[in-house]
Design a protein around this motif. Structure first.
Motif, PDB file in Angstrom:
ATOM      1  N   ASP A 210       0.836  -1.197   0.000  1.00  0.00           N
ATOM      2  CA  ASP A 210       0.000   0.000   0.000  1.00  0.00           C
ATOM      3  C   ASP A 210       0.876   1.255   0.000  1.00  0.00           C
ATOM      4  N   GLU A 211       0.243   2.408  -0.135  1.00  0.00           N
ATOM      5  CA  GLU A 211       0.985   3.665  -0.251  1.00  0.00           C
ATOM      6  C   GLU A 211       1.775   3.979   1.008  1.00  0.00           C
ATOM      7  N   GLU A 212       1.257   3.622   2.166  1.00  0.00           N
ATOM      8  CA  GLU A 212       1.977   3.878   3.420  1.00  0.00           C
ATOM      9  C   GLU A 212       3.304   3.113   3.451  1.00  0.00           C
TER      10      GLU A 212
END
Length: 153
Positions: free
Chosen positions: A116-118
């Motif tokens: 994911d982006e995190e």
């Protein structure tokens, strides 16, 4: 028995210079040629010194990027990197001294991952902290711009 790795090491390579432009480099048990194109009186048998520097940055981004991904639990299924740079040739042409010959290096980093982006943000932040060539080049005044294209699924 636990073996502790040295944290500071001395590396060596040797170069033979058979012409004014061709440099034959031996590092460990590997070899490479750095050369100039024919239009600059070289033999075009390898990348130029400036191309080699950017190639080394790209390779370091690959190696350290993968290490940062692993550290953050991210798996890259694929990675490719393209680079372009703005270079002030006045110094290499002996016109005048140039403080920062590499004005900017732009890398486009394409990765395939399910992260994911995190998680990807952590990878990018760690890469900024740990890539030794990027740190050295930035310390010399060059801007390095990274554009990350993440393909998921």
């Amino acid at each position: 028995m636990l073996v502790k790795q040295k944290m500071v090491v001395t590396n060596r390579l040797k170069a033979d210079c058979p012409t004014h432009s061709r440099t034959e480099i031996a590092a460990r048990d590997t070899a490479m040629v750095i050369d100039e194109p024919k239009e600059r009186d070289g033999t075009n048998q390898g990348p130029t010194p400036t191309e080699t520097l950017v190639a080394a940055l790209v390779a370091c981004t690959n190696v350290i990027g993968h290490k940062c991904a692993r550290k953050n639990g991210v798996e890259f299924r694929a990675m490719s990197i393209a680079a372009e740079w703005d270079f002030d040739r006045r110094g290499t042409q002996l016109v005048e001294e140039v403080e920062t010959p590499f004005l900017a290096i732009r890398m486009t980093i394409d990765v395939a991952t399910d992260a994911d982006e995190e998680a990807m943000a952590r990878v990018r932040a760690d890469l900024q902290k740990f890539c030794p060539l990027a740190k050295l080049i930035r310390a010399g005044g060059t801007t390095i711009e990274e554009t990350w294209n993440v393909r998921r699924g």
